[in-house]
Scaffold this motif. Structure first.
Motif, PDB file in Angstrom:
ATOM      1  N   ASP A 316      -1.573   2.505  14.435  1.00 22.16           N
ATOM      2  CA  ASP A 316      -0.875   3.615  13.785  1.00 22.16           C
ATOM      3  C   ASP A 316      -1.517   3.943  12.436  1.00 22.16           C
ATOM      4  N   VAL A 317      -1.352   5.190  12.014  1.00 21.67           N
ATOM      5  CA  VAL A 317      -1.867   5.628  10.713  1.00 21.67           C
ATOM      6  C   VAL A 317      -0.760   6.355   9.960  1.00 21.67           C
ATOM      7  N   LEU A 318      -0.426   5.874   8.769  1.00 26.06           N
ATOM      8  CA  LEU A 318       0.573   6.517   7.907  1.00 26.06           C
ATOM      9  C   LEU A 318      -0.083   7.659   7.134  1.00 26.06           C
ATOM     10  N   LEU A 319       0.606   8.814   7.063  1.00 28.64           N
ATOM     11  CA  LEU A 319       0.151   9.953   6.266  1.00 28.64           C
ATOM     12  C   LEU A 319       1.113  10.105   5.093  1.00 28.64           C
ATOM     13  N   VAL A 320       0.577   9.974   3.879  1.00 25.23           N
ATOM     14  CA  VAL A 320       1.409   9.921   2.677  1.00 25.23           C
ATOM     15  C   VAL A 320       0.992  11.033   1.722  1.00 25.23           C
ATOM     16  N   LEU A 321       1.987  11.735   1.167  1.00 29.33           N
ATOM     17  CA  LEU A 321       1.731  12.841   0.247  1.00 29.33           C
ATOM     18  C   LEU A 321       2.312  12.520  -1.123  1.00 29.33           C
ATOM     19  N   GLY A 322       1.543  12.841  -2.176  1.00 30.72           N
ATOM     20  CA  GLY A 322       2.035  12.619  -3.524  1.00 30.72           C
ATOM     21  C   GLY A 322       1.022  13.080  -4.549  1.00 30.72           C
ATOM     22  N   SER A 323       1.366  12.968  -5.807  1.00 36.60           N
ATOM     23  CA  SER A 323       0.420  13.280  -6.871  1.00 36.60           C
ATOM     24  C   SER A 323      -0.624  12.165  -6.938  1.00 36.60           C
ATOM     25  N   GLU A 324      -1.647  12.377  -7.748  1.00 33.50           N
ATOM     26  CA  GLU A 324      -2.699  11.375  -7.880  1.00 33.50           C
ATOM     27  C   GLU A 324      -2.121  10.041  -8.365  1.00 33.50           C
ATOM     28  N   GLU A 325      -1.222  10.098  -9.329  1.00 30.08           N
ATOM     29  CA  GLU A 325      -0.613   8.870  -9.864  1.00 30.08           C
ATOM     30  C   GLU A 325       0.262   8.187  -8.819  1.00 30.08           C
ATOM     31  N   GLN A 326       1.028   8.978  -8.062  1.00 31.15           N
ATOM     32  CA  GLN A 326       1.901   8.405  -7.034  1.00 31.15           C
ATOM     33  C   GLN A 326       1.086   7.731  -5.922  1.00 31.15           C
ATOM     34  N   ILE A 327      -0.008   8.371  -5.530  1.00 29.07           N
ATOM     35  CA  ILE A 327      -0.855   7.771  -4.486  1.00 29.07           C
ATOM     36  C   ILE A 327      -1.513   6.494  -4.988  1.00 29.07           C
ATOM     37  N   GLN A 328      -1.898   6.471  -6.248  1.00 29.88           N
ATOM     38  CA  GLN A 328      -2.482   5.254  -6.810  1.00 29.88           C
ATOM     39  C   GLN A 328      -1.464   4.111  -6.801  1.00 29.88           C
ATOM     40  N   ARG A 329      -0.208   4.431  -7.137  1.00 26.48           N
ATOM     41  CA  ARG A 329       0.845   3.400  -7.080  1.00 26.48           C
ATOM     42  C   ARG A 329       1.058   2.935  -5.642  1.00 26.48           C
ATOM     43  N   PHE A 330       0.999   3.877  -4.698  1.00 24.62           N
ATOM     44  CA  PHE A 330       1.131   3.535  -3.282  1.00 24.62           C
ATOM     45  C   PHE A 330       0.016   2.592  -2.837  1.00 24.62           C
ATOM     46  N   GLU A 331      -1.214   2.887  -3.265  1.00 22.60           N
ATOM     47  CA  GLU A 331      -2.356   2.037  -2.900  1.00 22.60           C
ATOM     48  C   GLU A 331      -2.162   0.615  -3.429  1.00 22.60           C
ATOM     49  N   VAL A 332      -1.724   0.527  -4.684  1.00 19.27           N
ATOM     50  CA  VAL A 332      -1.541  -0.793  -5.301  1.00 19.27           C
ATOM     51  C   VAL A 332      -0.424  -1.569  -4.607  1.00 19.27           C
TER      52      VAL A 332
END
Length: 340
Positions: A316-332
């Motif tokens: 499976d592959v998750l598709l996530v939408l957000g601002s640059e800062e939100q995506i960085q927090r998601f990655e971490v």
């Protein structure tokens, strides 16, 4: 080549004019070219003196030409350019998992910028040195193999992208993906065909101008085909009938100043302790501010706004939408970090 012709010219002159043997003619030719002045084996005739005079002037001209060529290489930067190109070629040989962009026109340039912004390593194949020089001069004032368009060095291979040797020079056998955006559809078909033969695992994205070229590109080995003209026309029409939808899409694509970022994460990239948790239990929005807007399942189907009780499974592959800062927090917070 010049020194060889000079040696042959001198030996022939001494042999036929002064009746020297092969060794004597060679000796006199070398001492004359070297200007060491050891003297004649026997006194020259009038014709011999005239020949030696012409021969000396000829060699002075040859030496002056060689000096001018060497000076041009040193002072005009040609030698430095050759060295930089050699160094670039050696660096590319160490690349693995990189992306190759064939053609650095408007589409290729945009693809390069997006890839570099995402942190991908990119090698460009372009036939025109003047094009690369004009582009990079406009951004950095440096030569084409200097600092690049989106920051960092533009690793460039100059040549015809339809050539197997040029593709190999760009590291196609070690690359993870290839984007071919050449002006002619036939050239893109040929690139896709050659690249697929050289690397069966390569992901190939091809540009097409004509709808009839799409099937040919897919048959040649392209994974996806993009038609910029068709996309552009559709985009303009939707700005009339659904302007807010298009403005939202512009946010995602980075065409707007306040851009959003659409990111994907495979099940295998998810932290091991979070595997087996449902979308609700992952609680992405509360932890990061980003939103899970879709899911591509292992079977290939796409779920928009997947059910909160859905549990991601391998593939499976998750598709996530957000601002640059939100995506960085998601990655971490959610990405599994491999310890090498």
């Amino acid at each position: 080549m010049l020194s060889g012709s000079s040696l042959m010219f001198g030996m022939l002159g001494f042999t036929f004019i002064e009746n020297y043997g092969l060794i004597d003619a060679f000796y006199m030719t070398v001492t004359t070219i070297a200007t060491v002045g050891f003297g004649e084996i026997h006194p020259f005739s009038a014709a011999g003196r005239l020949f030696v005079s012409v021969f000396i002037i000829y060699n002075l001209v040859v030496v002056a030409y060689l000096v001018s060529v060497l000076s041009a290489f040193i002072f005009d930067g040609q030698l430095q350019k050759i060295y930089r190109m050699f160094r670039t070629d050696q660096e590319i040989k160490r690349f693995s998992g990189h992306v190759i962009v064939c053609g650095f026109g408007r589409n290729g340039r945009r693809a390069y910028q997006e890839l570099r912004a995402s942190g991908a390593r990119v090698v460009v194949i372009e036939s025109s040195e003047e094009l690369m020089k004009s582009i990079t001069d406009g951004h950095t004032g440096e030569d084409y193999d200097g600092e690049g368009l989106a920051g960092g060095k533009i690793f460039t291979v100059f040549g015809d992208a339809t050539s197997d040797n040029v593709l190999k020079q760009a590291g196609v056998e070690r690359a993870s993906a290839l984007i071919t955006s050449l002006p002619k559809d036939a050239d893109n078909v040929f690139v896709a065909l050659s690249a697929r033969a050289l690397n069966p695992r390569l992901k190939i994205i091809a540009r097409a101008s004509l709808k009839t070229s799409e099937s040919k590109l897919l048959f040649a080995g392209a994974n996806s085909v993009v038609m910029p003209d068709e996309i552009g026309g559709s985009h303009m029409a939707k700005l009339v009938v659904r302007p807010e939808v298009i403005r939202f899409l512009d946010l995602i694509s980075g065409l707007s100043a306040d851009k959003l970022r659409l990111e994907e994460m495979t099940f295998e990239q998810l932290r091991k302790d979070l595997r087996g948790a449902s979308i609700r239990q992952l609680d992405v929005r509360s932890l990061t501010g980003a939103t899970v807007i879709g899911m591509r399942t292992a079977s290939g189907s796409l779920l928009v706004s997947p059910p909160m009780d859905y549990v991601p499974t391998p593939g499976d592959v998750l598709l996530v939408l957000g601002s640059e800062e939100q995506i960085q927090r998601f990655e971490v917070a959610f990405r599994h970090l491999e310890i090498k």
